[in-house]
Every structure is written in structure tokens, then in C-alpha cells.
Design a protein around this motif. Structure first.
Motif, PDB file in Angstrom:
ATOM      1  N   UNK A  13       9.914  36.330  75.571  1.00  0.00           N
ATOM      2  CA  UNK A  13       9.374  35.265  74.730  1.00  0.00           C
ATOM      3  C   UNK A  13       8.929  34.084  75.591  1.00  0.00           C
ATOM      4  N   UNK A  14       7.768  33.552  75.304  1.00  0.00           N
ATOM      5  CA  UNK A  14       7.316  32.386  76.084  1.00  0.00           C
ATOM      6  C   UNK A  14       8.147  31.147  75.737  1.00  0.00           C
ATOM      7  N   UNK A  15       8.339  30.343  76.736  1.00  0.00           N
ATOM      8  CA  UNK A  15       9.092  29.109  76.546  1.00  0.00           C
ATOM      9  C   UNK A  15       8.154  28.074  75.945  1.00  0.00           C
ATOM     10  N   UNK A  16       8.571  27.479  74.848  1.00  0.00           N
ATOM     11  CA  UNK A  16       7.735  26.468  74.198  1.00  0.00           C
ATOM     12  C   UNK A  16       8.066  25.097  74.765  1.00  0.00           C
ATOM     13  N   UNK A  17       7.041  24.382  75.096  1.00  0.00           N
ATOM     14  CA  UNK A  17       7.197  23.037  75.612  1.00  0.00           C
ATOM     15  C   UNK A  17       6.898  22.047  74.502  1.00  0.00           C
ATOM     16  N   UNK A  18       7.539  20.908  74.600  1.00  0.00           N
ATOM     17  CA  UNK A  18       7.317  19.856  73.620  1.00  0.00           C
ATOM     18  C   UNK A  18       5.914  19.283  73.823  1.00  0.00           C
ATOM     19  N   UNK A  19       5.121  19.290  72.790  1.00  0.00           N
ATOM     20  CA  UNK A  19       3.757  18.782  72.870  1.00  0.00           C
ATOM     21  C   UNK A  19       3.764  17.321  72.447  1.00  0.00           C
ATOM     22  N   UNK A  20       3.200  16.485  73.294  1.00  0.00           N
ATOM     23  CA  UNK A  20       3.124  15.069  72.995  1.00  0.00           C
ATOM     24  C   UNK A  20       1.790  14.779  72.333  1.00  0.00           C
ATOM     25  N   UNK A  21       1.845  14.221  71.165  1.00  0.00           N
ATOM     26  CA  UNK A  21       0.626  13.928  70.422  1.00  0.00           C
ATOM     27  C   UNK A  21      -0.034  12.651  70.903  1.00  0.00           C
ATOM     28  N   UNK A  22      -1.176  12.331  70.319  1.00  0.00           N
ATOM     29  CA  UNK A  22      -1.914  11.145  70.753  1.00  0.00           C
ATOM     30  C   UNK A  22      -1.325   9.835  70.236  1.00  0.00           C
ATOM     31  N   UNK A  23      -0.331   9.892  69.352  1.00  0.00           N
ATOM     32  CA  UNK A  23       0.206   8.669  68.751  1.00  0.00           C
ATOM     33  C   UNK A  23       0.759   7.716  69.804  1.00  0.00           C
ATOM     34  N   UNK A  24       1.559   8.217  70.726  1.00  0.00           N
ATOM     35  CA  UNK A  24       2.140   7.358  71.763  1.00  0.00           C
ATOM     36  C   UNK A  24       1.066   6.814  72.701  1.00  0.00           C
ATOM     37  N   UNK A  25       0.044   7.616  72.978  1.00  0.00           N
ATOM     38  CA  UNK A  25      -1.035   7.150  73.848  1.00  0.00           C
ATOM     39  C   UNK A  25      -1.847   6.045  73.175  1.00  0.00           C
ATOM     40  N   UNK A  26      -2.086   6.182  71.898  1.00  0.00           N
ATOM     41  CA  UNK A  26      -2.831   5.147  71.176  1.00  0.00           C
ATOM     42  C   UNK A  26      -2.035   3.854  71.125  1.00  0.00           C
ATOM     43  N   UNK A  27      -0.729   3.959  70.859  1.00  0.00           N
ATOM     44  CA  UNK A  27       0.125   2.765  70.819  1.00  0.00           C
ATOM     45  C   UNK A  27       0.180   2.097  72.187  1.00  0.00           C
ATOM     46  N   UNK A  28       0.320   2.879  73.248  1.00  0.00           N
ATOM     47  CA  UNK A  28       0.372   2.291  74.586  1.00  0.00           C
ATOM     48  C   UNK A  28      -0.984   1.696  74.991  1.00  0.00           C
TER      49      UNK A  28
END
Length: 107
Positions: A13-28
């Protein structure tokens, strides 16, 4: 025999990585723009004491560095230990050079 089959499927099974959405980038990004506008307004205003303007500029610059490092360069994530150590060593060297230059100029 059945336990061997279940072990092989778990390993495949492939290891799933946490995907970071654009919300934090827009806020920063908005926070970075806000810090830039605060610094610009402090300088353009002209009615504030110059010493207080320097404090505002240095404070905004330090906050801007932390925002850039954490959100755009992903230094908040795991696996950046050597990069952080390198940056801290560079800051140490710069401060040491500044202090040595100050002492050299005074004597």
C-alpha cells in the motif's frame, strides 16, 4: 497462508502524505502583504518618531522572515533540521562579525 497474503498487501500500500491546501498559503501571503503595508505606512507617515519607526521596521522584518521560512520554505515541516542549523549558524556568524566590527570601530 492467509496471514502471508495480508502482510504483502499491507507492505504494497502506498504511504499517504498529508496534503497542505492553499488556505495556509493565502493567509501567510495576506499576512506578508499586511506587514509590508505596515512598514510602508510607518515610513511614509513621517509624523512618527524615527526611533519608533526603526523598531516597527525591525519587528516587521523579523515577523516577515518567520512567515517566509515557515510557510513558503516549509521549515516548519520535518526533515529540515540541517537547514535550520545552517541558518542559525549563519545568524551567529553575522552577529559575531557585527559585534567584532563595532568593537574594532570603537577602539
Amino acid at each position: 497462508m492467509a496471514s502471508n497474503l495480508s502482510n504483502t498487501t499491507e507492505e504494497q500500500r502506498p504511504v499517504r502524505h498529508k496534503v497542505e491546501g492553499p488556505k495556509k498559503h493565502i493567509i501567510s501571503f495576506i499576512f506578508s502583504i499586511l506587514l509590508t503595508l505596515i512598514a510602508f505606512a510607518a515610513v511614509a507617515g513621517g509624523e512618527i518618531n524615527k526611533d519608533f519607526i526603526y523598531i516597527i521596521l525591525i519587528g516587521c522584518a523579523i515577523l516577515q522572515v518567520f512567515v517566509q521560512m515557515a510557510f513558503w520554505m516549509h521549515m516548519k515541516d520535518r526533515g529540515h533540521t540541517f537547514a535550520i542549523i545552517g541558518i542559525l549558524f549563519g545568524v551567529f556568524v553575522v552577529f559575531t562579525c557585527v559585534i567584532m566590527a563595532e568593537y574594532w570601530a570603537w577602539w
